[in-house]
Scaffold this motif. Structure first.
Motif, PDB file in Angstrom:
ATOM      1  N   ASP A 101       0.828  -1.206   0.000  1.00  0.00           N
ATOM      2  CA  ASP A 101       0.000   0.000   0.000  1.00  0.00           C
ATOM      3  C   ASP A 101       0.863   1.258   0.000  1.00  0.00           C
ATOM      4  N   ALA A 102       1.968   1.243   0.733  1.00  0.00           N
ATOM      5  CA  ALA A 102       2.827   2.423   0.843  1.00  0.00           C
ATOM      6  C   ALA A 102       3.707   2.644  -0.385  1.00  0.00           C
ATOM      7  N   ALA A 103       4.137   1.579  -1.030  1.00  0.00           N
ATOM      8  CA  ALA A 103       5.069   1.687  -2.154  1.00  0.00           C
ATOM      9  C   ALA A 103       4.433   2.421  -3.330  1.00  0.00           C
ATOM     10  N   ALA A 104       5.277   3.051  -4.122  1.00  0.00           N
ATOM     11  CA  ALA A 104       4.796   3.738  -5.330  1.00  0.00           C
ATOM     12  C   ALA A 104       4.095   2.756  -6.265  1.00  0.00           C
ATOM     13  N   LEU A 105       4.565   1.516  -6.276  1.00  0.00           N
ATOM     14  CA  LEU A 105       3.954   0.458  -7.068  1.00  0.00           C
ATOM     15  C   LEU A 105       3.908  -0.802  -6.218  1.00  0.00           C
ATOM     16  N   GLY A 106       2.718  -1.271  -5.907  1.00  0.00           N
ATOM     17  CA  GLY A 106       2.539  -2.482  -5.125  1.00  0.00           C
ATOM     18  C   GLY A 106       1.990  -3.597  -6.001  1.00  0.00           C
ATOM     19  N   ILE A 107       2.673  -4.723  -6.012  1.00  0.00           N
ATOM     20  CA  ILE A 107       2.256  -5.876  -6.819  1.00  0.00           C
ATOM     21  C   ILE A 107       1.988  -7.047  -5.886  1.00  0.00           C
ATOM     22  N   ALA A 108       0.756  -7.513  -5.884  1.00  0.00           N
ATOM     23  CA  ALA A 108       0.372  -8.673  -5.079  1.00  0.00           C
ATOM     24  C   ALA A 108       0.412  -9.920  -5.954  1.00  0.00           C
ATOM     25  N   LEU A 109       0.779 -11.015  -5.336  1.00  0.00           N
ATOM     26  CA  LEU A 109       0.836 -12.291  -6.047  1.00  0.00           C
ATOM     27  C   LEU A 109      -0.158 -13.274  -5.457  1.00  0.00           C
ATOM     28  N   ILE A 110      -0.730 -14.075  -6.344  1.00  0.00           N
ATOM     29  CA  ILE A 110      -1.541 -15.216  -5.936  1.00  0.00           C
ATOM     30  C   ILE A 110      -0.930 -16.420  -6.649  1.00  0.00           C
ATOM     31  N   GLN A 111      -0.031 -17.080  -5.944  1.00  0.00           N
ATOM     32  CA  GLN A 111       0.656 -18.240  -6.482  1.00  0.00           C
ATOM     33  C   GLN A 111       0.214 -19.468  -5.692  1.00  0.00           C
ATOM     34  N   ARG A 112       1.047 -20.479  -5.637  1.00  0.00           N
ATOM     35  CA  ARG A 112       0.672 -21.738  -4.988  1.00  0.00           C
ATOM     36  C   ARG A 112       0.418 -21.586  -3.498  1.00  0.00           C
TER      37      ARG A 112
ATOM     38  N   THR B 187      -6.448  -9.002   1.966  1.00  0.00           N
ATOM     39  CA  THR B 187      -6.115  -7.620   2.295  1.00  0.00           C
ATOM     40  C   THR B 187      -4.926  -7.125   1.470  1.00  0.00           C
ATOM     41  N   THR B 188      -4.006  -7.998   1.177  1.00  0.00           N
ATOM     42  CA  THR B 188      -2.838  -7.627   0.386  1.00  0.00           C
ATOM     43  C   THR B 188      -3.225  -7.420  -1.070  1.00  0.00           C
ATOM     44  N   VAL B 189      -4.063  -8.292  -1.580  1.00  0.00           N
ATOM     45  CA  VAL B 189      -4.548  -8.134  -2.957  1.00  0.00           C
ATOM     46  C   VAL B 189      -5.291  -6.804  -3.092  1.00  0.00           C
ATOM     47  N   ALA B 190      -6.110  -6.477  -2.102  1.00  0.00           N
ATOM     48  CA  ALA B 190      -6.880  -5.222  -2.149  1.00  0.00           C
ATOM     49  C   ALA B 190      -5.978  -3.991  -2.053  1.00  0.00           C
ATOM     50  N   ALA B 191      -4.840  -4.100  -1.382  1.00  0.00           N
ATOM     51  CA  ALA B 191      -3.940  -2.964  -1.205  1.00  0.00           C
ATOM     52  C   ALA B 191      -3.027  -2.726  -2.405  1.00  0.00           C
ATOM     53  N   ALA B 192      -2.910  -3.706  -3.279  1.00  0.00           N
ATOM     54  CA  ALA B 192      -1.975  -3.634  -4.403  1.00  0.00           C
ATOM     55  C   ALA B 192      -2.513  -2.786  -5.546  1.00  0.00           C
ATOM     56  N   ASP B 193      -1.571  -2.309  -6.361  1.00  0.00           N
ATOM     57  CA  ASP B 193      -1.930  -1.621  -7.604  1.00  0.00           C
ATOM     58  C   ASP B 193      -2.180  -2.623  -8.723  1.00  0.00           C
TER      59      ASP B 193
ATOM     60  N   VAL C 155      -2.215  -7.089  -9.568  1.00  0.00           N
ATOM     61  CA  VAL C 155      -2.195  -8.464  -9.063  1.00  0.00           C
ATOM     62  C   VAL C 155      -1.706  -9.364 -10.190  1.00  0.00           C
ATOM     63  N   CYS C 156      -0.752 -10.231  -9.877  1.00  0.00           N
ATOM     64  CA  CYS C 156      -0.217 -11.174 -10.859  1.00  0.00           C
ATOM     65  C   CYS C 156      -0.362 -12.591 -10.336  1.00  0.00           C
ATOM     66  N   SER C 157      -0.338 -13.535 -11.252  1.00  0.00           N
ATOM     67  CA  SER C 157      -0.473 -14.939 -10.867  1.00  0.00           C
ATOM     68  C   SER C 157       0.878 -15.642 -10.763  1.00  0.00           C
ATOM     69  N   SER C 158       1.981 -14.921 -11.022  1.00  0.00           N
ATOM     70  CA  SER C 158       3.307 -15.524 -10.845  1.00  0.00           C
ATOM     71  C   SER C 158       4.349 -14.437 -10.633  1.00  0.00           C
ATOM     72  N   ILE C 159       5.398 -14.796  -9.925  1.00  0.00           N
ATOM     73  CA  ILE C 159       6.512 -13.869  -9.723  1.00  0.00           C
ATOM     74  C   ILE C 159       7.173 -13.558 -11.056  1.00  0.00           C
ATOM     75  N   HIS C 160       7.179 -14.491 -11.962  1.00  0.00           N
ATOM     76  CA  HIS C 160       7.758 -14.250 -13.289  1.00  0.00           C
ATOM     77  C   HIS C 160       7.005 -13.131 -14.000  1.00  0.00           C
ATOM     78  N   ASP C 161       5.680 -13.162 -13.926  1.00  0.00           N
ATOM     79  CA  ASP C 161       4.871 -12.111 -14.548  1.00  0.00           C
ATOM     80  C   ASP C 161       5.089 -10.766 -13.867  1.00  0.00           C
ATOM     81  N   ALA C 162       5.212 -10.772 -12.546  1.00  0.00           N
ATOM     82  CA  ALA C 162       5.424  -9.526 -11.802  1.00  0.00           C
ATOM     83  C   ALA C 162       6.748  -8.873 -12.201  1.00  0.00           C
TER      84      ALA C 162
END
Length: 156
Positions: A108-119, A125-131, A133-140
């Motif tokens: 939430d604080a970072a200029a760009l927040g990326i939440a992940l939903i992986q395995r 709450t983290t997904v909602a706070a992100a700018d 959302v990606c399904s893998s760290i590779h994509d992020a």
């Protein structure tokens, strides 16, 4: 530094990337395949910081030799510790990637927040706070290598 102009979102001048370890870069304590190479490539543009409680005790060994700074924190007050770390670096010049409930405040604080939903999943709450959302760290990480993807996602 990575500079990105995103209409309706703002201009980003990123100098730092802060990543959670378990559930983000690693699964069950082991760095995900291909991540070492991606982090090494990205390190030419951003200072990369990994912040973790190191649940499995493997972060130091797994990240050895990579151009990242590792910060192992106490189990208590993880969300606050991660937030303060991002603030100390300068939230306005920092991107953050994470998946857990303790990553919510730093994203939430970072200029760009990326939440992940992986395995390991992703805390709501983290997904909602992100700018983003990606399904893998590779994509992020690819978003940072290919800023036009961020522009397409975040412009209004």
């Amino acid at each position: 530094m990575i500079r990105i102009e995103i209409p309706g979102f703002g201009n980003l001048e990123l100098q730092h990337l802060v990543c959670d370890y378990n559930g983000t870069l690693a699964l069950d304590g082991q760095l995900q395949p291909g991540i070492a190479e991606q982090l090494s490539r990205l390190a030419s543009q951003l200072a990369i910081h990994v912040i973790t409680a190191d649940t499995f005790g493997q972060a130091r060994a797994e990240l050895a030799g990579l151009p990242v700074s590792l910060h192992i924190t106490p189990l208590e007050n993880q969300a606050q510790t991660k937030l303060e770390f991002v603030q100390k670096l300068g939230a306005a010049v920092t991107a953050a990637i994470g998946n857990g409930r303790n990553d919510c405040r730093m994203l939430d604080a970072a200029a760009l927040g990326i939440a992940l939903i992986q395995r390991e999943g992703g805390a709501a709450t983290t997904v909602a706070a992100a700018d983003v959302v990606c399904s893998s760290i590779h994509d992020a990480i690819a978003l940072l290598h290919n800023p036009k993807r961020l522009i397409a996602t975040l412009r209004s």
